[in-house]
Write an enzyme that holds these catalytic residues in place. Structure first.
Site, PDB file in Angstrom:
ATOM      1  N   THR A  71       0.849  -1.197   0.000  1.00 54.15           N
ATOM      2  CA  THR A  71       0.000   0.000   0.000  1.00 54.15           C
ATOM      3  C   THR A  71       0.881   1.243   0.000  1.00 54.15           C
ATOM      4  OG1 THR A  71      -1.749  -1.186   1.159  1.00 54.15           O
ATOM      5  CG2 THR A  71      -1.829   1.213   1.282  1.00 54.15           C
ATOM      6  N   GLN A 178       0.576  -9.607  -6.564  1.00 54.95           N
ATOM      7  CA  GLN A 178       0.103 -10.994  -6.670  1.00 54.95           C
ATOM      8  C   GLN A 178       1.004 -11.856  -7.544  1.00 54.95           C
ATOM      9  OE1 GLN A 178      -2.277 -12.439  -4.926  1.00 54.95           O
ATOM     10  NE2 GLN A 178      -3.083 -10.606  -3.934  1.00 54.95           N
ATOM     11  N   SER A 198       5.027  -7.221  -1.639  1.00 53.58           N
ATOM     12  CA  SER A 198       4.678  -7.283  -0.218  1.00 53.58           C
ATOM     13  C   SER A 198       4.991  -8.691   0.288  1.00 53.58           C
ATOM     14  CB  SER A 198       3.184  -6.975  -0.077  1.00 53.58           C
ATOM     15  OG  SER A 198       2.843  -6.900   1.277  1.00 53.58           O
ATOM     16  N   ALA A 199       5.850  -8.781   1.310  1.00 52.31           N
ATOM     17  CA  ALA A 199       6.383 -10.086   1.740  1.00 52.31           C
ATOM     18  C   ALA A 199       5.308 -11.088   2.145  1.00 52.31           C
ATOM     19  CB  ALA A 199       7.358  -9.879   2.904  1.00 52.31           C
ATOM     20  N   HIS A 200       4.205 -10.596   2.750  1.00 48.45           N
ATOM     21  CA  HIS A 200       3.222 -11.560   3.283  1.00 48.45           C
ATOM     22  C   HIS A 200       2.432 -12.280   2.190  1.00 48.45           C
ATOM     23  CE1 HIS A 200      -0.724  -9.235   3.172  1.00 48.45           C
ATOM     24  NE2 HIS A 200       0.121  -8.253   2.974  1.00 48.45           N
ATOM     25  N   CYS A 328      -9.026  -7.845   1.247  1.00 44.20           N
ATOM     26  CA  CYS A 328      -8.360  -6.605   1.657  1.00 44.20           C
ATOM     27  C   CYS A 328      -9.384  -5.575   2.105  1.00 44.20           C
ATOM     28  CB  CYS A 328      -7.516  -6.041   0.516  1.00 44.20           C
ATOM     29  SG  CYS A 328      -6.354  -7.239  -0.129  1.00 44.20           S
TER      30      CYS A 328
HETATM   31  N1  PLP Z   1      -2.095  -4.568  -4.084  1.00 45.06           N
HETATM   32  C1  PLP Z   1      -2.658  -5.791  -4.243  1.00 45.06           C
HETATM   33  C2  PLP Z   1      -2.928  -6.314  -5.616  1.00 45.06           C
HETATM   34  C3  PLP Z   1      -2.999  -6.572  -3.134  1.00 45.06           C
HETATM   35  O1  PLP Z   1      -3.551  -7.769  -3.303  1.00 45.06           O
HETATM   36  C4  PLP Z   1      -2.740  -6.046  -1.845  1.00 45.06           C
HETATM   37  C5  PLP Z   1      -3.164  -6.873  -0.698  1.00 45.06           C
HETATM   38  O2  PLP Z   1      -3.366  -6.584   0.365  1.00 45.06           O
HETATM   39  C6  PLP Z   1      -2.128  -4.779  -1.729  1.00 45.06           C
HETATM   40  C7  PLP Z   1      -1.835  -4.074  -2.870  1.00 45.06           C
HETATM   41  C8  PLP Z   1      -1.783  -4.177  -0.396  1.00 45.06           C
HETATM   42  O3  PLP Z   1      -0.673  -4.815   0.138  1.00 45.06           O
HETATM   43  P1  PLP Z   1      -0.179  -4.594   1.667  1.00 45.06           P
HETATM   44  O4  PLP Z   1      -1.019  -5.512   2.480  1.00 45.06           O
HETATM   45  O5  PLP Z   1       1.242  -4.986   1.673  1.00 45.06           O
HETATM   46  O6  PLP Z   1      -0.350  -3.158   1.977  1.00 45.06           O
END
Ligand code: PLP
Length: 376
Positions: A71, A178, A198-200, A328
């Protein structure tokens, strides 16, 4: 045992990643900005992690900046382009993640940039002719299109988009959350301005990610404070998280092809069994297109059924964790903006299955059987 089919929302931490992180929570706790031995140990870990990621993506370590997740990284790409690269127009699609859409909307509301939404076809695929005409009209625009859609799995041909952006002098950001660690991305071959991870999402820890910023783009600091991240992002680094991120990505690259094959065949099995078992099922977007959709995401709409409202809840009682639209935004009362945009009837039940390397055929079979029972 619970069945977890919500891996597009987050993935379980790989035990090997946890093992790599623990010394940086217990023993090597120094602040990377301190000049003593403990500080230098932490600094070395952060810089080694940066080098590992750069090597996997084939870019320079100086083009990788650690963030708190995707994000923040998406925000940085959009806001940085407008404030530092002279971008006045953002071309994006109505089915992007809110990390992109809400940022573009905010930039428009504040009068910093104008946002233009691309047309989609009936499968939710972006109209590239429309993109070309907007790029022609708005010279120097930023295009922000995700590589793989987290809700319906549609994939964008980012190589093609990058050629178009280059042809018309536009900038290109892709939310690759993704696909990082699941699909090869070679930054030597792909001309792109920003990608994010994003690591998770690939068995690493939560709260840590990165942005790749092509060296030709000089943007101003995105978090003001100390001199961390070469003056770009103030704040003491999340050392154990960064170590976990690099370890998780390294492991994802080592098992990438095998993992895609395994998960892809589970998706095929799931689709096949659902067609056999659940009446009037629809596949949302392009998720049945093997070439152009994420191997781990399958999104379906079920027929109008009195049990739809309680579907995810009932699956949870059966020890099956799955999302509806996008996890999300779960908890928000509004339905999924992605399913709305591609015209899915809100009275149908929507389920997004998302698999990982830990998913099994037995889990798929049990999930289909439970669903069949709920739809009787
Ligand atoms: N972009 C996509 C395509 C996502 O699936 C997500 C999932 O949460 C995010 C951004 C946001 O990632 P983060 O949780 O690392 O902020």
């Amino acid at each position: 045992m619970r069945i977890y089919l919500d891996n597009a929302a987050t993935t379980p931490l790989d035990p090997a990643v946890l093992k790599a992180m623990l010394p940086y929570l217990e023993t090597y706790f120094g602040n990377p900005s301190s000049i003593h031995t403990q500080g230098r140990e932490a600094r070395t870990a952060v810089e080694n992690a940066r080098k590992t990621i750069a090597k996997l993506l084939k870019c320079s370590p100086s083009e990788i900046f650690f963030t708190s997740g995707a994000t923040e990284a998406d925000n940085t790409a959009l806001i940085g382009s407008v404030f530092s690269l002279g971008v006045k127009h953002i071309i994006t699609s109505p089915i992007e993640h809110h990390a992109v859409l809400h940022t573009a909307e905010w930039l428009q509301k504040k009068g910093f940039a104008e946002m233009h939404l691309l047309r989609l076809d009936e499968m939710g695929r972006v109209d590239l002719t429309h993109l070309e005409s907007l790029l022609q009209q708005y010279k120097g625009a930023l295009v922000s299109l995700m590589h793989g859609n987290n809700e319906i799995g549609n994939m964008t041909d980012i190589a093609k988009v990058s050629v178009l952006c280059k042809q018309y002098g536009g900038f290109f950001h892709s939310d690759t959350v993704q696909t990082i660690g699941l699909y090869p991305i070679d930054l030597q071959k792909l001309e792109i301005d920003f990608i994010v991870g994003s690591a998770h999402k690939f068995h690493g820890p939560k709260g840590v990610g990165f942005i790749y910023i092509n060296a030709k783009n000089k943007i101003e600091a995105f978090v003001h404070g100390g001199a961390q991240e070469r003056n770009m992002r103030g704040g003491t680094e999340n050392v154990s998280g960064i170590v976990g991120l690099a370890k998780a990505l390294e492991m994802a690259y080592a098992e990438m092809d095998e993992k895609r094959l395994k998960i892809g065949s589970l998706k095929r099995l799931l689709a096949h069994r659902l067609i056999q078992t659940i009446p009037n099922i629809l596949f949302n977007g392009d998720c049945m297109n093997e070439e152009q959709s994420l191997c781990h995401v399958l999104s379906i709409s079920t027929s109008k059924h009195e049990g739809n409202e309680m579907l995810l809840f009932n699956l949870d009682i059966e020890k099956i964790s799955i999302s509806g639209g996008s996890a999300c935004t779960s908890g928000a009362s509004a339905g999924s903006h992605v399913l709305n945009e591609i015209g899915i009837d809100p009275d149908r039940g929507a389920i997004r299955f998302s698999m990982s390397k830990y998913s099994t055929e037995e889990e798929i079979e049990r999930t289909v059987q439970v669903l069949a029972r709920l739809f009787q």
